[in-house]
Motif scaffolding. Structure first.
Motif, PDB file in Angstrom:
ATOM      1  N   ARG A  70    -127.016  21.218  45.800  1.00 56.72           N
ATOM      2  CA  ARG A  70    -127.084  20.686  47.155  1.00 56.72           C
ATOM      3  C   ARG A  70    -128.568  19.796  47.256  1.00 56.72           C
ATOM      4  O   ARG A  70    -128.499  18.657  47.905  1.00 56.72           O
ATOM      5  CB  ARG A  70    -127.057  21.565  48.165  1.00 56.72           C
ATOM      6  CG  ARG A  70    -127.303  21.153  49.590  1.00 56.72           C
ATOM      7  CD  ARG A  70    -127.033  22.160  50.836  1.00 56.72           C
ATOM      8  NE  ARG A  70    -125.717  22.854  50.675  1.00 56.72           N
ATOM      9  CZ  ARG A  70    -124.657  22.160  51.163  1.00 56.72           C
ATOM     10  NH1 ARG A  70    -124.545  21.024  51.907  1.00 56.72           N
ATOM     11  NH2 ARG A  70    -123.501  22.880  51.071  1.00 56.72           N
ATOM     12  N   ASP A  99    -117.109  16.994  50.788  1.00 55.47           N
ATOM     13  CA  ASP A  99    -118.527  16.865  50.810  1.00 55.47           C
ATOM     14  C   ASP A  99    -118.734  15.420  51.117  1.00 55.47           C
ATOM     15  O   ASP A  99    -118.024  14.899  51.898  1.00 55.47           O
ATOM     16  CB  ASP A  99    -119.233  17.626  49.675  1.00 55.47           C
ATOM     17  CG  ASP A  99    -120.486  18.084  50.437  1.00 55.47           C
ATOM     18  OD1 ASP A  99    -120.129  19.394  50.668  1.00 55.47           O
ATOM     19  OD2 ASP A  99    -121.520  17.667  50.117  1.00 55.47           O
ATOM     20  N   GLN A 100    -119.769  14.822  50.676  1.00 58.73           N
ATOM     21  CA  GLN A 100    -120.254  13.686  51.304  1.00 58.73           C
ATOM     22  C   GLN A 100    -120.154  12.648  50.168  1.00 58.73           C
ATOM     23  O   GLN A 100    -120.238  12.432  48.774  1.00 58.73           O
ATOM     24  CB  GLN A 100    -121.625  13.688  51.700  1.00 58.73           C
ATOM     25  CG  GLN A 100    -122.685  13.722  50.418  1.00 58.73           C
ATOM     26  CD  GLN A 100    -124.256  13.439  51.140  1.00 58.73           C
ATOM     27  OE1 GLN A 100    -124.457  14.321  52.245  1.00 58.73           O
ATOM     28  NE2 GLN A 100    -124.985  13.203  50.491  1.00 58.73           N
ATOM     29  N   ASP A 119    -118.945  13.202  55.335  1.00 56.90           N
ATOM     30  CA  ASP A 119    -119.620  14.523  54.965  1.00 56.90           C
ATOM     31  C   ASP A 119    -118.735  15.540  55.541  1.00 56.90           C
ATOM     32  O   ASP A 119    -118.544  16.028  56.634  1.00 56.90           O
ATOM     33  CB  ASP A 119    -120.961  14.708  55.553  1.00 56.90           C
ATOM     34  CG  ASP A 119    -121.953  15.794  55.030  1.00 56.90           C
ATOM     35  OD1 ASP A 119    -121.160  16.838  54.510  1.00 56.90           O
ATOM     36  OD2 ASP A 119    -123.105  15.981  55.098  1.00 56.90           O
ATOM     37  N   GLU A 139    -131.724  19.138  56.430  1.00 59.77           N
ATOM     38  CA  GLU A 139    -131.321  18.116  56.901  1.00 59.77           C
ATOM     39  C   GLU A 139    -130.991  18.112  58.325  1.00 59.77           C
ATOM     40  O   GLU A 139    -130.680  19.185  58.892  1.00 59.77           O
ATOM     41  CB  GLU A 139    -129.696  17.918  56.047  1.00 59.77           C
ATOM     42  CG  GLU A 139    -129.580  17.812  54.798  1.00 59.77           C
ATOM     43  CD  GLU A 139    -128.094  17.782  54.171  1.00 59.77           C
ATOM     44  OE1 GLU A 139    -127.065  17.972  55.037  1.00 59.77           O
ATOM     45  OE2 GLU A 139    -128.244  17.600  52.847  1.00 59.77           O
ATOM     46  N   SER A 144    -122.983  12.553  64.822  1.00 59.64           N
ATOM     47  CA  SER A 144    -121.694  12.545  64.269  1.00 59.64           C
ATOM     48  C   SER A 144    -120.691  12.820  65.121  1.00 59.64           C
ATOM     49  O   SER A 144    -120.546  12.738  66.222  1.00 59.64           O
ATOM     50  CB  SER A 144    -121.719  13.779  63.397  1.00 59.64           C
ATOM     51  OG  SER A 144    -121.626  15.006  64.172  1.00 59.64           O
ATOM     52  N   THR A 192    -122.885  10.071  46.499  1.00 64.76           N
ATOM     53  CA  THR A 192    -121.474  10.539  46.553  1.00 64.76           C
ATOM     54  C   THR A 192    -121.630  11.664  45.868  1.00 64.76           C
ATOM     55  O   THR A 192    -121.906  11.742  44.559  1.00 64.76           O
ATOM     56  CB  THR A 192    -120.555   9.745  46.181  1.00 64.76           C
ATOM     57  OG1 THR A 192    -119.242  10.107  46.372  1.00 64.76           O
ATOM     58  CG2 THR A 192    -120.648   8.973  44.796  1.00 64.76           C
TER      59      THR A 192
END
Length: 652
Positions: A70, A99-100, A119, A139, A144, A192
């Motif tokens: 992470r 995930d992102q 995300d 974070e 969002s 990514t």
């Protein structure tokens, strides 16, 4: 851009050398990678139906759908750290879910930036900043909304920045707004966790911003030019051809022939007896002067360079105190003392067997040699030998084994008379060992991770005369402890293998510390004050560094050596500003060291590759009179992993 990989396999020696192929191409820089194989082919330029595009191939997700890391995500950056208000437009297509995937902006380093993109099952605008614990990035979600994204679909992202206002738009229809002033400038980037294609990246700004940026660049360039002019320039002193002699970073320096001048000892490792556990074996030793005179050679040099990253058990030291240097090394399961002048073997003893080489033949491939005073003789006449895993041995001057002890994993040791009894104690890993081999304390189970190396210093003497233990703690970052093992300061700044301590800032109290990140967040340089607090951070490039303090001026303030590249390196001051640049004259750039070779107490910079050694000195050398002469780690305890302490001192 031409087709091909931007990512590169830099090898396991990368934390200790300058590697120009470390993911740089056409203005883009791969800023985050791990030693895993997939990272070396993560980013590439591919030709598609509509032209070339940027492709990310690595999947940062396990089979159980957890993130591999992470704190480290595949990332690539471009642009100018001075950029403030701008608009970035990106077209991209994720090729897998989970995930992102998206865009970084106002990027400071790969641990501090803003992110906009997918995300999980949400569209996210967030701040990523320095972590508060190992492996756990900080974070903060700024905005969002739920978003079901599809693989293979091309998305268009637009992010506009105006002071503290952030406006993000996806496909001209979905927008997120936020206000945040944590980061007010920085580069742009792409990141990514899943394979993805990036088709277009465009950055725009207003004419007024362009004018402001030009003024800032001129001001910065002028200040740099003045600083480079004020400091002594680097000029070539000597260069030596060494074709076939040198393997990686395995040079040692000392007076081998007794003429009062420093000489060079080059070691080569046998690749067939090296493995990923840190074991390697000497196959050739070459002794020479800085004039290129060959003093002696043992073994056959191999031009098929292995570039092993491991430490070689090899040192130059006057072990018996007779005023003449010996060469001490490990080879073929033997601990050997040889005459420095001729290489003639004076004494040899067999060593315990603890490891196996790649051919499954039992061999002892030791990790390091370290000299200290375990018997209170006021001379470093005792020898520590350690493998790269869990055992340390102590020998006296005659190579009699005094004791051995299982210890936690580490790559180097440090000896100091911590209890003032006239005999050294040994710090290695997260352990402290008494001179007789008694374990005083060990707290590695409460910390986690590997202590690559440790040292000790009085960081704020005379205001605070207490001794602090400083650790390069791998993924745990940088630690300060007291001499009882209690943690005083923990900076989880990423993977740290090197820390140096010196008077880098004359305008600050005590000594300052510098660390350089590698695996996962390579190239981030952090500056710490005497209390261990970070006062500055910058990311000059994705390169490793040994962080040598360099007594270049002789005025009491030192620089640190990033690397010897004319474009990517140089010597920097304690503010992170370029202070001395290297000439673009074709010199080697891969490896370096800093020590006094010419004899005026100031340091020279030695740079080398596999084929040659060059030495740079100051353009005003030699200088006389009162000069700064700090006390540094003795050359006979040199290692890839030693943490260099430069304690203040003057020549008169």
């Amino acid at each position: 851009m031409q087709r091909g990989y931007i990512s590169a396999d830099v090898g396991k020696l990368a934390p200790f050398k300058y590697s120009p192929k470390a993911g740089q191409k056409a203005g883009w820089t791969v800023t985050a990678f791990e030693p895993e194989t997939g990272y070396s082919s993560a980013w590439e330029i591919v030709k598609g139906e509509d032209g070339h595009f940027l492709k990310q191939n690595y999947h940062n997700i396990t089979e159980s759908f957890d993130l591999e890391t992470r704190h480290t995500r595949p990332a690539i950056i471009a642009g100018d750290s001075l950029w403030q208000d701008y608009t970035i437009e990106v077209q991209f297509s994720p090729n897998a879910l989970m995930d992102q995937c998206g865009v970084m902006f106002r990027y400071q380093n790969d641990r501090s930036y803003y992110f906009f993109g997918m995300d999980g099952n949400r569209l996210m605008l967030k701040l990523v900043d320095q972590v508060t614990a190992p492996y756990r990035p900080f974070e903060r979600v700024l905005a969002s909304r739920r978003f079901e994204w599809e693989t293979g679909t091309r998305y268009g992202a637009v992010i506009s920045l105006r002071e503290d206002r952030i406006y993000a738009l996806l496909n001209d229809s979905i927008n997120l707004l936020a206000k945040d002033n944590t980061l007010n400038h920085g580069k742009i980037g792409l990141t990514t966790d899943v394979p993805a294609d990036f088709f277009q990246v465009e950055v725009k700004t207003l004419n007024s911003e362009k004018r402001k940026l030009r003024r800032k660049r001129r001001k910065l360039a002028n200040a740099t030019a003045i600083r480079l002019e004020e400091n002594p320039k680097a000029v070539l002193w000597k260069k030596v051809k060494t074709i076939g002699y040198i393997d990686g970073n395995h040079l040692r320096f000392g007076d081998l022939n007794g003429d009062g001048q420093k000489d060079v000892l080059a070691g080569q490792a046998r690749p067939e007896y090296s493995d990923d556990n840190g074991y390697c074996e000497l196959s050739c030793l070459t002794a020479m002067t800085f004039d290129g005179e060959l003093l002696w050679q043992k073994g056959i040099p191999d031009s098929e360079i292995s570039e092993e990253h491991h430490n070689l058990p090899l040192q130059i030291h006057d072990l018996d105190g007779d005023g003449r240097k010996e060469v001490i090394y490990v080879q073929k399961n033997n601990l050997i003392i040889a005459e420095g002048k001729t290489g003639k073997i004076l004494k040899s003893v067999s060593l315990p067997v603890t490891g196996k080489n790649n051919d499954n033949l039992e061999k002892e491939h030791s990790c390091f040699l370290y000299f200290c005073d375990l018997q209170g003789k006021d001379r470093d006449g005792d020898l520590l030998l350690k493998d790269c895993n869990s055992v340390i041995w102590a020998y006296d001057t005659q190579l009699n084994l005094m004791w051995s002890l299982p210890v936690s994993k580490s790559n180097y040791a440090y000896a100091w008379d911590f209890d003032n009894d006239g005999k050294d104690e040994i710090a290695t890993g997260y352990s402290l060992i008494d001179n007789d081999g008694t374990l005083l304390w060990d707290n590695h189970l409460s910390i986690g991770g590997e202590a690559y190396a440790v040292t000790a210093a009085r960081l704020n003497h005379p205001a605070d005369s207490s001794l602090k233990m400083i650790y390069a703690a791998g993924d745990w970052g940088m630690l300060l402890k007291d001499t009882t093992g209690k943690i005083i300061k923990h900076n989880p700044v990423g993977h740290i293998q090197k820390v140096s301590i010196a008077n880098y800032r004359a305008d600050m109290d005590g000594l300052e510390m510098i660390s350089v990140n590698y695996w996962g967040n390579q190239g981030i340089v952090n500056f710490y004050n005497a209390q261990g607090d970070i006062y500055n951070t910058f990311e000059p490039g994705p390169f490793g560094s040994l962080c040598f303090p360099v007594n270049w001026k002789g005025d009491g303030e030192e620089f640190f050596l990033l690397n010897a590249s004319p474009g990517d390196g140089g010597m920097f001051n304690g503010k992170g500003e370029l202070a001395v640049a290297f000439p673009d004259d074709g010199h080697p750039e891969m490896f370096n060291a800093a020590l006094d070779v010419t004899g005026d107490v100031r340091d020279e910079v030695i740079v080398w590759s596999h084929n040659e050694i060059w030495v740079y000195t100051q353009d005003d050398s030699p200088r006389t009179g009162k000069l700064y002469e700090p006390v540094k780690n003795p050359l006979y305890n040199y290692s890839n992993y030693n943490l260099i302490v430069s304690r203040p001192g003057w020549n008169q």
